[in-house]
Design an enzyme around this catalytic site. Structure first.
Site, PDB file in Angstrom:
ATOM      1  N   ALA A  48      19.963 -21.909  33.258  1.00  0.00           N
ATOM      2  CA  ALA A  48      19.229 -20.670  33.526  1.00  0.00           C
ATOM      3  C   ALA A  48      19.945 -19.394  33.114  1.00  0.00           C
ATOM      4  O   ALA A  48      19.440 -18.310  33.394  1.00  0.00           O
ATOM      5  CB  ALA A  48      18.930 -20.597  35.038  1.00  0.00           C
ATOM      6  N   SER A  49      21.095 -19.483  32.444  1.00  0.00           N
ATOM      7  CA  SER A  49      21.934 -18.289  32.335  1.00  0.00           C
ATOM      8  C   SER A  49      21.916 -17.582  30.990  1.00  0.00           C
ATOM      9  O   SER A  49      22.395 -16.450  30.883  1.00  0.00           O
ATOM     10  CB  SER A  49      23.385 -18.648  32.690  1.00  0.00           C
ATOM     11  OG  SER A  49      23.844 -19.725  31.893  1.00  0.00           O
ATOM     12  N   GLY A  51      19.761 -17.289  26.788  1.00  0.00           N
ATOM     13  CA  GLY A  51      18.712 -17.703  25.866  1.00  0.00           C
ATOM     14  C   GLY A  51      17.365 -17.972  26.499  1.00  0.00           C
ATOM     15  O   GLY A  51      16.862 -17.199  27.321  1.00  0.00           O
ATOM     16  N   ALA A 111      25.261 -29.583  35.714  1.00  0.00           N
ATOM     17  CA  ALA A 111      23.885 -30.011  35.984  1.00  0.00           C
ATOM     18  C   ALA A 111      23.671 -31.488  35.672  1.00  0.00           C
ATOM     19  O   ALA A 111      22.696 -32.090  36.144  1.00  0.00           O
ATOM     20  CB  ALA A 111      22.896 -29.171  35.175  1.00  0.00           C
ATOM     21  N   TYR A 234      19.217 -31.017  10.965  1.00  0.00           N
ATOM     22  CA  TYR A 234      18.645 -30.821  12.293  1.00  0.00           C
ATOM     23  C   TYR A 234      17.626 -31.912  12.644  1.00  0.00           C
ATOM     24  O   TYR A 234      17.958 -32.872  13.328  1.00  0.00           O
ATOM     25  CB  TYR A 234      18.008 -29.425  12.425  1.00  0.00           C
ATOM     26  CG  TYR A 234      17.780 -29.057  13.877  1.00  0.00           C
ATOM     27  CD1 TYR A 234      18.682 -28.241  14.552  1.00  0.00           C
ATOM     28  CD2 TYR A 234      16.700 -29.572  14.596  1.00  0.00           C
ATOM     29  CE1 TYR A 234      18.506 -27.940  15.899  1.00  0.00           C
ATOM     30  CE2 TYR A 234      16.521 -29.277  15.936  1.00  0.00           C
ATOM     31  CZ  TYR A 234      17.423 -28.464  16.580  1.00  0.00           C
ATOM     32  OH  TYR A 234      17.254 -28.192  17.916  1.00  0.00           O
ATOM     33  N   LEU A 273      16.017 -19.048  16.860  1.00  0.00           N
ATOM     34  CA  LEU A 273      16.614 -17.783  17.273  1.00  0.00           C
ATOM     35  C   LEU A 273      18.131 -17.903  17.253  1.00  0.00           C
ATOM     36  O   LEU A 273      18.685 -19.009  17.233  1.00  0.00           O
ATOM     37  CB  LEU A 273      16.146 -17.402  18.684  1.00  0.00           C
ATOM     38  CG  LEU A 273      14.723 -16.854  18.808  1.00  0.00           C
ATOM     39  CD1 LEU A 273      14.339 -16.726  20.271  1.00  0.00           C
ATOM     40  CD2 LEU A 273      14.596 -15.511  18.114  1.00  0.00           C
ATOM     41  N   VAL A 274      18.794 -16.769  17.285  1.00  0.00           N
ATOM     42  CA  VAL A 274      20.252 -16.758  17.328  1.00  0.00           C
ATOM     43  C   VAL A 274      20.704 -17.143  18.735  1.00  0.00           C
ATOM     44  O   VAL A 274      20.397 -16.456  19.709  1.00  0.00           O
ATOM     45  CB  VAL A 274      20.807 -15.368  16.968  1.00  0.00           C
ATOM     46  CG1 VAL A 274      22.337 -15.391  16.999  1.00  0.00           C
ATOM     47  CG2 VAL A 274      20.308 -14.921  15.604  1.00  0.00           C
ATOM     48  N   THR A 275      21.387 -18.260  18.836  1.00  0.00           N
ATOM     49  CA  THR A 275      21.980 -18.701  20.096  1.00  0.00           C
ATOM     50  C   THR A 275      23.401 -19.167  19.810  1.00  0.00           C
ATOM     51  O   THR A 275      23.791 -19.355  18.656  1.00  0.00           O
ATOM     52  CB  THR A 275      21.197 -19.866  20.732  1.00  0.00           C
ATOM     53  OG1 THR A 275      21.305 -21.017  19.870  1.00  0.00           O
ATOM     54  CG2 THR A 275      19.730 -19.511  20.919  1.00  0.00           C
TER      55      THR A 275
END
Length: 394
Positions: A48-49, A51, A111, A234, A273-275
């Site tokens: 949850a922290s 992206g 987790a 990928y 997206l950029v992560t």
């Protein structure tokens, strides 16, 4: 402490507490300007922290009016080092959510472990009773299996044959040719164990066994397909094999949830997206830079928060049936995969060189988004000011 970005390869080893908080505030401001939608009221976000996971939590509270529990694995400031960006993001979100009247609690730990699953279930029972939506958005390089204790390490490799293509150092703009050797069967097995669907199913099974999923509860996990340019590294590589497993798990969970709580399980295929994760994949940063250029040119670019608002407010909890493809996947990559966008990227990919890369690709946009992940490059933040880096998560 005066905090500046310290970038090593695809990792930034510092994070700015004020900048991270400002980034969270900007995402909340975006959602607050959008129509509120009726949806779940108790949401568990696993991963949850940063992206998509963080954006999911923001939209759940400020777009759908939900209380949230976030599960994350982040480090506080220590020994002269800043906390991780996810730590500062979570501290800011939980403070702002509570100020707005929403319940927001977090669990910091592994987790993948049975202990964290148990802790989350106990908190749900104590404070909520039942959960309406479970978002699974974990991204980790390693996993210790909670039953066997085996340590799995994921790899980013093609399967079957070496893969060669262009890649870019997004910091310098230097193009190069890269060749990645194919994965072994053991490396494939490890990657699926880390990034596939087993842990997602373990979470849902544990929640069902504890009887904390509400009637009609839904769960969603995130995936990616992308264009043919990136498929060998990928979608048809080790990560893609793990995503295949994740998507197959969704179908299993869908049947299970329908039978037990009249619920649903979905996979959402999101846009590139950029992560921190995507920055580590060869070829992908170059593709994303070309993608950004074409989508921004057409006015259809979306960041995490725009994607997640569209997913939750306009797709998953909009009126009518949820639109899915033939494999029961929600396709949030529809704008990325538009024929005109992909045709332009293909054409530019062929003629790309170091003289025209800044013209054809949005490398500056990539750099800016990368720095924003860690709280840098935001407007109205004085990066020369001394800031307190020891920020508690309430």
């Amino acid at each position: 402490m005066i905090v500046k970005p310290r970038v090593r390869g695809f990792i930034c080893t510092t994070a700015h507490p004020v900048g991270c908080a400002k980034h969270v505030e900007e995402q909340i401001e975006y959602v607050n300007k959008k129509p509120k939608v009726k949806g779940p009221k108790k949401v568990l976000v696993i991963g949850a922290s940063t992206g998509y996971g963080l954006a999911s939590r923001i939209v759940a509270s400020f777009g759908l009016g939900a209380d949230t529990i976030g599960v994350f694995f982040e480090k506080p400031a220590s020994g002269g080092s800043t906390a991780t960006a996810g730590w500062y993001n979570t501290a800011a979100f939980q403070r702002l959510a509570r100020e707005a009247g929403y319940y927001a609690k977090g669990i910091n730990g592994d987790a993948f472990s049975n202990e964290i699953k148990k802790e989350a279930i106990e908190l749900i029972k104590k404070d909520w009773g039942k959960v309406d939506l479970v978002v699974y958005s974990l991204a980790a390089p390693k996993r210790v299996h909670p039953e066997t204790g085996e340590l799995f390490s994921s790899v980013i490799k093609p399967i079957g044959a070496p893969y060669s293509n262009k890649t870019v150092n997004f910091q310098t703009g230097k193009l190069s040719e890269i060749t990645v050797q194919p994965a072994t069967e053991e490396e494939i097995r490890h990657t699926v164990a880390v990034m596939g669907g087993e842990d997602w199913k373990m979470w849902i099974d544990a929640l069902l066994e504890a009887d904390v999923l509400a009637k009609g509860a839904q769960t969603i996990a995130y995936s990616y397909i992308g264009p043919e340019i990136t498929h060998p590294i990928y979608r048809t590589g080790t990560i893609g094999r793990a995503k295949d497993d994740l998507e197959q798990t969704a179908q299993t969970l869908n049947q299970e949830l329908k039978a037990k709580v009249d619920g649903n399980a979905y996979v959402s295929v999101n846009k590139a997206l950029v992560t921190q994760s995507s920055a580590a994949i060869p070829v992908v940063p170059l593709y994303i830079s070309l993608l950004y250029k074409e989508m921004k040119k057409r006015g259809i670019h979306e960041d995490w928060i725009q994607q997640m608002y569209r997913l939750f407010a306009e797709t998953l909890y909009a009126k009518g049936e949820v639109a899915v493809d033939e494999q029961n996947r929600i396709r949030m990559d529809d704008l990325e995969m538009r024929a005109d966008v992909q045709q332009a990227i293909q054409a530019n990919w062929q003629k790309l060189n170091e003289e025209n890369i800044e013209e054809l690709a949005d490398l500056e946009g990539y750099r800016q988004d990368f720095l924003r992940l860690f709280g840098f490059g935001l407007d109205n933040v004085d990066y020369d000011q001394d800031v307190e880096v020891d920020v508690p998560i309430d």
